[in-house]
Design an enzyme around this catalytic site. Sequence first.
Site, short mmCIF file in Angstrom:
data_model
loop_
_atom_site.label_atom_id
_atom_site.label_comp_id
_atom_site.label_asym_id
_atom_site.label_seq_id
_atom_site.Cartn_x
_atom_site.Cartn_y
_atom_site.Cartn_z
N TRP A 37 0.83 -1.20 0.00
CA TRP A 37 0.00 0.00 0.00
C TRP A 37 0.87 1.24 0.00
CZ3 TRP A 37 -2.93 0.78 5.32
CH2 TRP A 37 -2.10 0.44 6.37
N HIS A 45 -7.54 19.14 -7.76
CA HIS A 45 -7.71 19.38 -9.20
C HIS A 45 -6.48 18.86 -9.96
CE1 HIS A 45 -11.34 21.97 -8.64
NE2 HIS A 45 -10.87 21.87 -7.41
N HIS A 49 -10.19 15.09 -13.45
CA HIS A 49 -10.83 15.45 -12.18
C HIS A 49 -12.16 16.17 -12.40
CE1 HIS A 49 -8.68 19.28 -13.00
NE2 HIS A 49 -9.70 19.84 -12.35
N HIS A 55 -16.18 25.13 -5.92
CA HIS A 55 -14.82 25.48 -6.37
C HIS A 55 -14.72 26.99 -6.66
CE1 HIS A 55 -10.99 25.32 -8.31
NE2 HIS A 55 -11.41 25.27 -9.56
N HIS A 184 -15.92 28.50 -15.18
CA HIS A 184 -15.95 28.40 -13.73
C HIS A 184 -17.02 29.33 -13.15
CE1 HIS A 184 -12.03 26.54 -14.49
NE2 HIS A 184 -12.14 26.00 -13.30
MN MN Z 1 -10.43 21.94 -11.78
#
Ligand code: MN
Length: 235
Positions: A37, A45, A49, A55, A184
């Site tokens: 592991w 980001h 993604h 955001h 955005h």
């Molecule tokens: Mn992003």
Amino acid sequence: MDAGTPTIALPPEFGKIWPFRLEEISRYDSRGPAWYWNNFSCGEHTGTHFDAPIHWVTGKDCARNATDTIPVENFFAPACVIDVSREAGADPDFLLTPQHVESWEAIHGRIEAGSWVLMRTDWSKRQDAGAFLNMKEDGSHVPGPHPDLVPFLARERDVIGWGAEGVGTDAGQAHRFDPPFPCHSIMHGSNKFGLASLTNLESIAAKGSGVSHAAAEDCRGSGSPCRVLALVSGD
Ligand code: MN
């Protein structure tokens, strides 16, 4: 994701995203004889993604706007793929306009409310990080949505979100747009989503597939690396 996965570069006065880092905990050895592991760290980001409405400042007060509060049914939606790989290949600053979308709709039908609109540019074929970010003295040069397209998709088509192959959902020069970073600003302000650094869009049809993108449930997350799966019919 690996240590070489490119991340967005912002001017020096802004906070910095961590690059992806992997640290082995054990690998069937004295540190853990039967198990392998790792620890990893990265920004939300990084790599392929998801962008959640929280955001952006415009989406900060939207209902259920973070990775752990978004209704799970919103993690699956029909996909519309608009192929502008030829145009983007000729012009790294190519911007998709409402006219391009209406031409696509004349062939494939109107974009249904709640659909993803995914812009295929073949930008993800740029394996070299420098070519992928395409930074020049005046900033990054990467294709994206025209500032007129984002309100068209958000309000007139009521899409669930916008997906692109670049490091972010907006064009590389979107800091110069009005409003700056329209994808955005307007998408997240409308409680809609983003998917960035998508790959293999050439493998799915313009219409008829579905996209699933379960984001990690980090508490109040603004986004998350994720596997984005396209589901296609079996014929
Ligand atoms: Mn992003």
